[in-house]
Scaffold this motif. Structure first.
Motif, PDB file in Angstrom:
ATOM      1  N   TYR A 249     -52.544   6.815  -7.519  1.00 29.11           N
ATOM      2  CA  TYR A 249     -52.803   7.786  -8.572  1.00 29.11           C
ATOM      3  C   TYR A 249     -51.972   9.057  -8.355  1.00 29.11           C
ATOM      4  O   TYR A 249     -51.402   9.595  -9.282  1.00 29.11           O
ATOM      5  N   GLU A 250     -51.948   9.529  -7.102  1.00 24.67           N
ATOM      6  CA  GLU A 250     -51.306  10.801  -6.784  1.00 24.67           C
ATOM      7  C   GLU A 250     -50.580  10.682  -5.447  1.00 24.67           C
ATOM      8  O   GLU A 250     -50.957  11.275  -4.453  1.00 24.67           O
ATOM      9  N   TRP A 332     -58.005  12.244 -10.204  1.00 28.07           N
ATOM     10  CA  TRP A 332     -56.674  12.750 -10.542  1.00 28.07           C
ATOM     11  C   TRP A 332     -55.898  11.669 -11.277  1.00 28.07           C
ATOM     12  O   TRP A 332     -55.807  10.522 -10.817  1.00 28.07           O
ATOM     13  N   HIS A 333     -55.332  12.030 -12.423  1.00 23.56           N
ATOM     14  CA  HIS A 333     -54.409  11.160 -13.148  1.00 23.56           C
ATOM     15  C   HIS A 333     -53.135  11.942 -13.422  1.00 23.56           C
ATOM     16  O   HIS A 333     -53.190  13.120 -13.811  1.00 23.56           O
ATOM     17  N   GLY A 334     -52.020  11.289 -13.235  1.00 30.97           N
ATOM     18  CA  GLY A 334     -50.758  11.918 -13.588  1.00 30.97           C
ATOM     19  C   GLY A 334     -50.666  12.162 -15.085  1.00 30.97           C
ATOM     20  O   GLY A 334     -51.275  11.445 -15.884  1.00 30.97           O
ATOM     21  N   ALA A 362     -57.097  16.598 -16.909  1.00 34.53           N
ATOM     22  CA  ALA A 362     -56.218  17.000 -15.804  1.00 34.53           C
ATOM     23  C   ALA A 362     -56.263  18.513 -15.692  1.00 34.53           C
ATOM     24  O   ALA A 362     -56.392  19.211 -16.699  1.00 34.53           O
ATOM     25  N   ARG A 365     -51.669  21.601 -14.425  1.00 32.19           N
ATOM     26  CA  ARG A 365     -50.444  20.808 -14.513  1.00 32.19           C
ATOM     27  C   ARG A 365     -49.320  21.648 -15.121  1.00 32.19           C
ATOM     28  O   ARG A 365     -49.520  22.328 -16.134  1.00 32.19           O
TER      29      ARG A 365
END
Length: 427
Positions: A249-250, A332-334, A362, A365
């Motif tokens: 994910y990260e 966490w998601h990009g 999110a 960012r």
């Protein structure tokens, strides 16, 4: 996520621009890559083959709860997958998708009488039983139907998966499985019940595991228990080690499927050679996230940019009802711009329109965006659509499967009228 990459200035699913998909199907939209799903499954199938295991000695049972769209299940069934289900509804989904009931295992702590009857009527491979009470209920249901139910016990080995507490399932304080110290006595009970047939042993210690050490520790405890059962004449034909492997994910570095299965099979084979003669024990796996997690994105459009004294917000048309993981797990998601801009970036919280402070996808960012731009929430193929809700009377997102440069609508967007079609006004 090699199946989601920038080509000619646009983020693509395989060879198709996500902007094109948004134009055709609207947003929010879940978009999946057929190639990525196939590769995720084949990582397990190939590792089994490399270890000399055929369909009779290894079975990958995809965890339906991670992504249960019929098109996804059908694709996996065509590849030869079995299925791990946790409800009668998931059973009916697998059957509707063309899954083989003889490759279905039924997990879950709260199986109802009706679900047991449904599963027995279709001849599923095995019930993963999680309590003594469930044993007795299943024995009565099978007896009433004049059949014998194949069972394994889900054993809780009290192994720390070292993952988020909400997705850790193998500790004493978790609701899942039979405690390791009680397993031998529970197997004796199962073996004595006339309408049950003991066929296997099962465990699942948690999800999003980056290291296989806890899984191999759990395996050692299962092997210890199998030896104890054999000494009492209770023969275990299959060993179900569960699922749980994590994804990136990260910038995580999860253990490779092939490396993990190689170590697992080596340990099992060494034990079998040392202790037993005859055919190797059949090994079952229950992967979900590691097959589909990085095979999907949530496509969303920015409705408003809202600057603030302490935070800037990018308000999008997707919300916590579409993707629950950030609100539920602080996951966490990009976030990627579908059509990147050049210029100055700003730091944004990406949030939805739902009336909750927890409605965020999110945080913090750096994005160079304008109102109307498209964003892709990455690694959303697992526990995205399956956990979606209709909170705030919001229809669930459309789902699209991409194959090369072709898109397929695999679930239509829900309309508000459909959400209250079953409700009644009384006078």
């Amino acid at each position: 996520m090699s199946d989601f990459s920038y080509q000619h200035g646009a983020l693509c699913a395989e060879n198709l621009s996500l902007a094109t998909i948004a134009d055709e199907f609207g947003t929010p939209a879940y978009v999946y890559s057929r190639a990525a799903i196939t590769r995720g499954y084949m990582a397990y199938a190939d590792a089994c083959r490399d270890a000399g295991r055929d369909a009779g000695t290894a079975l990958v049972c995809y965890s339906v709860k991670s992504n249960s769209n019929l098109a996804v299940l059908h694709l996996l069934a065509q590849l030869g997958s079995g299925f791990d289900i946790v409800s009668g509804g998931e059973l009916l989904r697998v059957l509707a998708a063309g899954g083989n009931p003889g490759k279905i295992i039924f997990s879950g702590v709260g199986k109802t009488r009706a679900e047991m009857q449904l599963a027995l009527s279709h001849g599923i491979a095995c019930f993963n039983v999680e309590s003594v009470s469930e044993l007795h209920r299943l024995n009565r249901v099978a007896g009433d139907m004049g059949v014998v139910a194949p069972i394994s016990l889900r054993v809780n080995p009290n192994v720390d998966a070292k993952t988020h507490p909400y997705i850790s399932t193998g500790l004493k304080e978790n609701k899942f499985g039979v405690a390791f110290d009680d397993a031998l006595a529970t197997y004796r009970t199962a073996a004595a019940l006339p309408h049950l047939r003991v066929t296997g042993i099962d465990c699942h210690i948690g999800s999003q595991l980056l290291d296989d050490a806890p899984l191999l520790e759990a395996l050692d405890k299962l092997i210890e228990l199998i030896d104890q059962l054999a000494a009492e004449g209770i023969v275990i034909a299959h060993l179900d080690i569960g699922g749980g492997l994590g994804i990136d994910y990260e910038a995580e570095q999860p253990v490779a499927v092939g490396a993990y299965l190689g170590r697992l099979f080596a340990r099992i084979d060494a034990w079998r050679v040392a202790r037993w003669q005859g055919a190797p024990v059949k090994v079952l796996f229950e992967p979900g996230r590691s097959i589909v997690g990085n095979a999907g994105v949530l496509l969303t459009r920015i409705e408003y940019l809202k600057p603030g004294s302490e935070k800037n917000f990018a308000i999008v048309d997707a919300a916590m009802n579409d993707l629950m993981r950030p609100a539920m797990y602080q996951a966490w998601h990009g976030v990627e711009a579908v059509l990147p801009r050049s210029g100055t970036t700003a730091t944004y919280d990406v949030v939805g329109p739902v009336c909750e402070s927890g409605d965020w996808l999110a945080r913090s960012r750096a994005l160079c965006v304008e109102e109307g731009d498209l964003l892709a929430i990455m690694s959303a193929g697992a526990y995205g659509m399956t956990m979606a809700s209709n909170y705030n009377t919001r229809g669930r997102a459309v789902e699209v499967l991409v194959d090369g440069n072709v898109s397929h609508l695999i679930r239509e967007r829900e309309l508000p009228e459909q959400l209250f079609a079953l409700e009644k006004i009384i006078s």
